[in-house]
Design a protein around this motif. Structure first.
Motif, mmCIF file in Angstrom:
data_model
loop_
_atom_site.group_PDB
_atom_site.id
_atom_site.type_symbol
_atom_site.label_atom_id
_atom_site.label_comp_id
_atom_site.label_asym_id
_atom_site.label_seq_id
_atom_site.Cartn_x
_atom_site.Cartn_y
_atom_site.Cartn_z
ATOM 1 N N GLU A 39 11.593 -2.750 13.092
ATOM 2 C CA GLU A 39 12.143 -2.467 14.107
ATOM 3 C C GLU A 39 11.392 -2.920 15.395
ATOM 4 O OE1 GLU A 39 15.166 -1.093 14.302
ATOM 5 O OE2 GLU A 39 15.260 -1.034 12.096
ATOM 6 N N GLN A 40 9.916 -2.705 15.372
ATOM 7 C CA GLN A 40 9.291 -3.438 16.500
ATOM 8 C C GLN A 40 9.322 -4.920 16.655
ATOM 9 O OE1 GLN A 40 5.223 -2.042 16.431
ATOM 10 N NE2 GLN A 40 4.633 -3.953 17.639
ATOM 11 N N MET A 41 9.696 -5.399 15.421
ATOM 12 C CA MET A 41 9.406 -6.979 15.326
ATOM 13 C C MET A 41 10.977 -7.354 16.152
ATOM 14 S SD MET A 41 10.038 -9.261 12.048
ATOM 15 C CE MET A 41 10.319 -10.904 11.831
ATOM 16 N N LYS A 42 11.884 -6.816 15.902
ATOM 17 C CA LYS A 42 13.341 -7.044 16.563
ATOM 18 C C LYS A 42 13.251 -6.711 17.993
ATOM 19 C CE LYS A 42 15.908 -4.317 13.590
ATOM 20 N NZ LYS A 42 17.073 -3.868 13.190
ATOM 21 N N LEU A 43 12.636 -5.748 18.377
ATOM 22 C CA LEU A 43 12.330 -5.492 19.780
ATOM 23 C C LEU A 43 11.739 -6.483 20.759
ATOM 24 C CD1 LEU A 43 11.667 -1.590 19.748
ATOM 25 C CD2 LEU A 43 13.809 -2.807 20.434
ATOM 26 N N ASN B 160 0.797 -1.132 0.087
ATOM 27 C CA ASN B 160 -0.025 -0.008 0.066
ATOM 28 C C ASN B 160 0.867 1.246 -0.026
ATOM 29 O OD1 ASN B 160 -3.023 -0.604 0.275
ATOM 30 N ND2 ASN B 160 -1.917 -1.983 1.736
ATOM 31 N N ALA B 161 2.166 1.061 -0.604
ATOM 32 C CA ALA B 161 2.972 2.123 -0.501
ATOM 33 C C ALA B 161 3.274 2.853 0.665
ATOM 34 C CB ALA B 161 2.353 3.211 -1.587
ATOM 35 N N LEU B 162 3.193 2.234 1.814
ATOM 36 C CA LEU B 162 3.533 2.573 3.133
ATOM 37 C C LEU B 162 5.104 2.030 3.663
ATOM 38 C CD1 LEU B 162 -0.054 2.234 4.552
ATOM 39 C CD2 LEU B 162 0.993 4.507 3.774
ATOM 40 N N GLY B 163 5.789 2.418 2.834
ATOM 41 C CA GLY B 163 7.308 1.834 2.913
ATOM 42 C C GLY B 163 7.909 2.056 4.433
ATOM 43 N N LYS B 164 7.567 3.378 4.895
ATOM 44 C CA LYS B 164 8.251 4.022 6.183
ATOM 45 C C LYS B 164 7.542 3.064 7.098
ATOM 46 C CE LYS B 164 9.167 8.648 4.699
ATOM 47 N NZ LYS B 164 9.028 9.919 4.995
ATOM 48 N N GLU B 165 6.223 2.878 7.289
ATOM 49 C CA GLU B 165 5.350 1.943 8.280
ATOM 50 C C GLU B 165 6.152 0.543 8.083
ATOM 51 O OE1 GLU B 165 4.283 4.276 6.210
ATOM 52 O OE2 GLU B 165 2.965 5.401 7.220
ATOM 53 N N ALA B 166 6.379 -0.069 7.077
ATOM 54 C CA ALA B 166 7.052 -1.307 6.768
ATOM 55 C C ALA B 166 8.136 -1.285 7.671
ATOM 56 C CB ALA B 166 6.992 -1.641 5.418
ATOM 57 N N LEU B 167 8.956 -0.470 7.370
ATOM 58 C CA LEU B 167 10.461 -0.349 7.954
ATOM 59 C C LEU B 167 10.347 -0.032 9.585
ATOM 60 C CD1 LEU B 167 12.317 1.585 5.356
ATOM 61 C CD2 LEU B 167 12.609 -0.588 5.752
ATOM 62 N N ALA B 168 9.406 0.994 10.020
ATOM 63 C CA ALA B 168 9.355 0.966 11.569
ATOM 64 C C ALA B 168 8.566 -0.554 12.010
ATOM 65 C CB ALA B 168 8.089 1.888 11.653
ATOM 66 N N LEU B 169 7.789 -0.968 11.408
ATOM 67 C CA LEU B 169 7.048 -2.441 12.024
ATOM 68 C C LEU B 169 8.464 -3.333 12.204
ATOM 69 C CD1 LEU B 169 4.559 -3.766 12.944
ATOM 70 C CD2 LEU B 169 4.472 -4.647 10.731
#
Length: 1177
Positions: free
Chosen positions: A583-587, A572-581
């Motif tokens: 980071e949360q996944m790693k946390l 859905n062209a929300l690449g920034k949200e994908a990258l932020a998620l």
């Protein structure tokens, strides 16, 4: 109170107690009554002697076929003279206990009717002792029990603590009888071990016997306390191999091996090297390991795909001379198959002395799993020739391979064999057939087979639903689910997963929500796979917020769930949200897999986020995914889409493994970055390395040819496509049409389009675009009519293309009709469609309609604003374009590079230098000064405003310059009469290796013409032919005519025109006519006039010029005549117009216009200036 335990062997006593008979008849039911009454001479009796009236008897029989045996209570009379009579039984009871309690534990006649199940059952954690009548329970170890309870029932506790092996079936009387029987069994075991099954390697619990008789099913435990003392000594000198084969004695097996399932445990845990070492140790000690040991290790190698360890086990089998064992050979074939070594599997199979159905199944499975389905079918036929009949398991295996490889013909052959063997009615075979046909794309055949199945289970329904969903028939999948519910078939989690995928492919949000409700009702919402698919469905329907809410509320989330949410954002062209998620996944400690990185790299590619992509690249290397071919290919794609083709190529060259997707990624990278030649060169290398292209490869290469207008290479690719059988692929066909059209071969494109076996809306769009791009708007509109007649529904792209065709044709009526169709089909909310409508109306001269449409748009992005600005700028309304830009900024819309290019052109047309400088400042602030197109337009704007010094400064500071940059600067010098600078820059351009194009030569010739540099102009024109860089066009000839005409060489100019290799147009003759007016040459002027009027009869300019020539020559009669001709031709002269910028405001002046509030002052000033001009002569 004291207890006396007596082992009674006299079972002949009888009980005449009516109390016992009465209670037994009341408490027992069915077969239990017989067991409760049974007392035989083989009964072992424990009697707890005491005083008092009323004693409790317990009868226990563990071998009556029930899980825990039978236990019944009864009461004896006070005198307890004898036991009750014993009717015949299936097997005798094992134990009778008679207990007489003291006063503290007295049982009254009322409480005696309660029957307690007892502590004599095999122990089970937490099992209460149940009062059957009242459903009351007692626990022996309950902390609320009276302190005397444990002391009063020691017999029960004694039997509860014994192992299950203590209850071996007795063949004698009492404990002594059991000991005798145990000794007999062990003697029988050692005399002929081949009659016993050895379960030590395979049993899962100590309760299972170590050895079990094959006929009587009696069991023996090696560590049983009932074993004779000589058993351990005998076992110590005996080997497992002896037990399996019945051969002579061997040396002692290691204790760890004899003590159970350690080898099996090692294999299950994947500790194959330790298990292999144990097996090698046994062989070295001349111990013959059991067959099961080899099998266990081979299966472990199969699970782990450990080919090297499997080969070592094979070597040990050969060393132990067991390679002729058919069971081991079959397992070896299976192991090699799972490890991907078909050659070794076939070698083992070929060396087998005989084959059974399992042998054939194993080798056929090996070839089928490796993708060699034809060889698998050949082996299948050989198997039948040997007289062995294949079972349904083999058919299911082969059908699954056909489905995976989409080999329809082989699948049909198997279907025929299935019918011959009568397996077509089997529900598993039928379901697999449905799946095979569906996976091969034959959904109609699959449905026919499904409808004719005599029996259908949930797997059958799910297979058919999967077939529809995977072939893009989502609606049919959902309709089949409704039928499934109507027939009462309950769906499972797999069904819902497939249906949700169908909804995702259709973007059918409402149906997806209904399925979500059903999932909750049926309790599948906690299934992690269903939950992940729900997230994916909502995301693909554009509901990323709903998907995220569902994701956050999942009780369990695995890496697939995270991937689904990341993919939803990326799609859905929300690449920034994908990258932020991520980071949360790693946390949260969730480890990403290769799919995670593939999705994230795609998000970076869509954002052109090079830095984040490089960080992911580092993580990929740390986690060891760099060798994954899919991850590597996606990395190549990411670098290419970020414009780093060199980095992409370096990564591509260093890949340890490359598949066709890797090559396609690199080819696409070149093609998308305008490096079509490099893409074609890479394809040649691809062929040299033996990599077979697929349909995607050809699509990318054809796009590269289209961008280069490389028709010959495109034709060669067309030939290869036909040879490889891709011509029927709808995407390849559409791209071929596009390539031919972009190379200007619209006839070839149309012939190819007409011959396509299948055409979808994209194919029609390609042909319509081909016509529109080649200026054949009428043909594009005609094709649209044919498209409607064939029942193909247009999409938003179709309307965009057609509107552009209308704009080029200025076909307002057709454009309005298309506008109506757009509203009917609901595309009026599409931003691109609306922007194209604005463009169409503006091109057709309806700027008011265009502005009204623009103002009524529900949503406007930078593209919409830019389109509107462009229309105003291109229609000579530069002032309105600049005003619109101010409004755009007020509404908070950020301009892009295209916006600035259009605004600079508006400033250039208005000579609005100050506003141009302001735009230049904004360009620097927003970082667009490095854009080569913006830089070129800045140079053009400054030169058109007369500021060649500013233009040259911008030109010199450009980090990148193309041929347009050089041409813009040369043209600027030419227009401002600085011919020497133009010629010097032209020479510098050539020295730096930049090849001039057509426009460059026009600018240089124009500079020579304006400065009267005839010789230099002739030299430049002749160099066009000598250098063979470009082919001279009409514009080049017009420049030469202008050059000669300005220099007064009118005769040479006329001769030059007459000798042109191409037909001169009106521009060439108008140039000569203008030169004749300047030099007062009446005859040449008249001849030029005649040619222009013949070519452009409605043009007023030649009449005006010839009138001026006649007036200057004093030929009043001819002047009157030409003015009459102009009136008769109804030719109107356009009013002149000029602009001036004052105090950052633009003022327009038109001949005869008195609307300006200061027109009187202006006219007075003009009269004053005219007077001064007259005085000056």
């Amino acid at each position: 109170m004291g207890w006396e335990i007596v082992h009674g062997t006299d079972g002949g006593r009888t009980a005449q107690s009516s109390t016992a008979s009465q209670i037994l008849s009341e408490r027992a039911e069915g077969e239990q009554q017989q067991h409760a009454m049974a007392m035989t001479t083989t009964t072992a009796t424990l009697i707890a002697r005491g005083g008092g009236a009323g004693e409790l008897g317990l009868c226990f029989n563990p071998d009556d076929g029930r899980r825990h045996g039978s236990l019944f209570f009864f009461f004896l009379s006070a005198d307890r003279s004898s036991l009750p009579p014993a009717p015949p039984l299936l097997c005798p009871p094992r134990l009778i206990i008679i207990i007489r309690p003291t006063n503290e534990f007295a049982l009254s006649s009322s409480s005696a009717s309660r029957t307690f199940t007892t502590a004599l059952l095999p122990p089970s954690r937490g099992r209460p002792r149940m009062d059957v009548t009242r459903k009351e329970a007692l626990w022996i170890n309950n902390r609320f029990n009276p302190h005397w309870v444990r002391a009063r029932i020691p017999v029960m506790l004694q039997f509860q603590q014994r192992k299950p092996s203590a209850f071996s079936t007795p063949r004698g009387s009492g404990h002594a009888g059991r000991l005798v029987r145990m000794e007999q069994l062990w003697q029988g075991f050692f005399s002929d071990p081949s009659q016993w099954w050895d379960n030590r390697l395979t049993k899962k619990s100590p309760k299972y016997p170590d050895f079990k008789h094959k006929r009587t099913l009696e069991g023996l435990w090696v560590d049983s306390w009932l074993n004779p003392s000589w058993v351990k000594e005998k076992m110590a000198s005996m080997t497992l191999g002896h037990i399996q084969s019945g051969d002579g004695l061997r040396s002692r097996v290691p204790d760890s091996f004899c003590n159970g399932d350690k080898l099996s445990k090692l294999c299950e845990e994947g500790r194959l090297k330790e298990a292999l070492h144990m097996l090698e140790l046994m062989v070295q000690q001349t111990t013959k390991p059991p067959i099961q040991a080899y099998v266990c290790l081979l299966k472990g190698c199969s699970r782990r795909k450990a080919l090297a360890e499997g080969k070592q086990v094979h070597a040990l089998i050969v060393q132990s001379v067991l390679d002729s064992n058919i069971f081991l050979a079959n397992t070896l074939v299976h192991m090699y198959s799972k490890c991907g070594s078909v050659l070794h599997a076939h070698k083992v199979f070929s060396n087998m002395p005989q084959h059974n159905v399992y042998s054939w199944t194993a080798i056929i499975s090996a070839y089928a799993d490796s993708g060699e389905i034809e060889e698998a079918i050949n082996l299948f036929q050989q198997m039948q020739e040997t007289g062995l009949a294949p079972d349904k398991v083999l058919f299911v295996l082969l059908l699954k391979s056909c489905a995976r490889l989409a080999t329809l013909e082989q699948g049909r052959q198997l279907h025929s064999h299935i019918i011959q063997r009568g397996f077509q009615s089997d529900v598993i075979v039928g379901s697999t057939l449905v799946n095979m046909y569906a996976k091969c794309g034959c959904t109609e055949d699959a449905r026919e087979l499904f409808d004719n199945m005599s029996e259908r289970d949930v797997v059958s329904w799910t297979a058919m639903i999967a077939g529809y969903a995977q072939n893009g028939h989502g609606k049919e999948a959902l309709a089949l689910y409704e039928q499934m519910k109507q027939e009462g078939m309950q769906p499972n989690n797999v069904t819902f997963v497939l249906l949700l995928k169908a909804c995702a492919s259709l973007a059918a949000l409402e149906q997806g929500k209904q399925l979500h409700s059903e999932i909750i009702k049926r309790g599948f919402q906690s299934d992690v796979v269903v939950g992940s698919t729900l997230v994916d469905m909502y995301a693909k329907c554009g509901c990323t917020e709903d998907a995220r809410e569902l994701f956050d509320n999942m009780s369990e989330r695995d890496v697939v769930s995270w991937n689904a949410m990341i993919a939803g954002y990326a799609q859905n062209a929300l690449g920034k949200e994908a990258l932020a998620l991520f980071e949360q996944m790693k946390l949260e400690g969730v480890q990403p897999n290769n799919v995670t990185f593939v999705l994230l790299l795609k998000a970076c590619a869509s954002l052109a986020a090079l830095e984040q992509g490089k960080q992911l690249h580092s993580e990929i290397i740390k986690r060891g995914f760099q060798s994954d071919v899919v991850v590597g290919s996606t990395l190549v794609d990411m670098y290419a889409k970020c414009g780093c083709t060199e980095d992409a190529r370096e990564l591509f060259d260093n890949m340890s493994e490359r598949n066709v997707v890797s090559w396609n990624a690199m080819i696409a990278g070149y093609a998308q970055n305008g490096l079509g030649k490099e893409a074609l060169d890479l394809y040649e290398q691809m062929k040299q390395e033996g990599m077979q292209p697929n349909n995607v490869t050809f699509v990318l290469l054809l796009n590269a040819c289209a961008s280069l207008a490389a028709l010959e290479q495109g034709k060669q690719l067309h030939s290869e496509i036909i040879k490889r059988g891709f011509q029927s692929d709808v995407v390849v066909g559409r791209t071929l049409v596009d390539m031919y059209a972009k190379c200007g071969c619209t006839e070839d494109a149309r012939e190819l389009f007409d011959n396509m076996s299948e055409r979808n809306v994209v194919s029609w769009n390609a042909m319509i675009a081909g016509y529109a791009q080649n200026g054949l708007g009428k043909e594009a509109l005609d094709l649209y009519e044919q498209m409607k007649q064939e029942g193909v529904h247009p999409d938003n792209v179709t309307f965009i293309l057609l509107l552009k065709a209308c704009a080029n044709l200025e076909a307002l009526e057709q454009g309005k009709q298309l506008h109506s169709k757009i509203i009917k089909r609901g595309f009026q909310s599409d931003l691109v469609v609306c922007s194209t409508l604005v463009h169409m109306y503006a091109k057709c001269g309806c700027t008011e309609d265009a502005r009204e449409l623009f103002d009524n748009m529900s949503e406007r992005d930078v593209v919409s604003w830019t389109a509107m600005i462009g229309e105003h700028a291109q229609n000579g309304l530069g002032k309105d374009a600049l005003a619109l830009y101010e409004q755009m900024k007020q509404e908070g819309v950020q301009p892009d590079n295209v916006t600035f290019v259009l605004l600079l052109k508006a400033c250039a047309s208005l000579a609005a230098l100050e506003q141009g400088k302001q735009l230049h400042s904004e360009i620097i602030k927003k970082g667009f000064q490095l854009d080569v197109v913006v830089g070129n337009t800045l140079v053009d704007m400054y030169t058109k405003c007369g500021c060649t010094e500013h233009a040259r400064e911008v030109f010199d500071n450009m980090s990148e310059r193309d041929v347009v940059s050089w041409t813009a600067m040369i043209a600027g010098y030419a227009k401002n009469g600085i011919a020497q600078e133009a010629l010097a820059l032209f020479e510098q351009m050539q020295r730096e290796g930049m090849k001039p194009d057509e426009v460059t030569y026009i600018s240089v010739l124009s500079a020579c013409a304006h400065s009267g540099l005839v010789d230099q102009g002739r030299y430049v024109f002749d160099s066009i032919y000598k250098n063979n860089v470009v082919t001279p066009s009409k514009e080049h000839y017009a420049c030469m005519v202008d050059l000669l005409g300005r220099a007064g060489c009118l005769a040479d100019a006329e001769m030059f025109i007459n000798n042109m290799p191409i037909q001169p147009d009106s521009v060439v003759w108008m140039t000569l006519l203008g030169a004749a007016r300047n030099h007062g040459h009446v005859e040449i002027g008249r001849r030029a006039f005649d040619r222009v009027v013949k070519l452009e009869p409605e043009n007023a300019a030649p009449y005006v010029l010839l009138s001026n020539i006649y007036a200057a020559a004093g030929r009043k009669d001819d002047l009157a005549k030409i003015r009459n001709e102009m009136k008769e031709a109804d030719v109107q002269k356009m009013h002149g117009c000029s602009w001036i910028e004052f105090d950052n405001q633009l003022h327009a002046f038109v001949v005869g216009d008195a609307t300006n509030p200061r027109s009187k002052e202006t006219q007075a000033e003009l009269d004053r200036l005219v007077g001064l001009m007259k005085k000056a002569g």
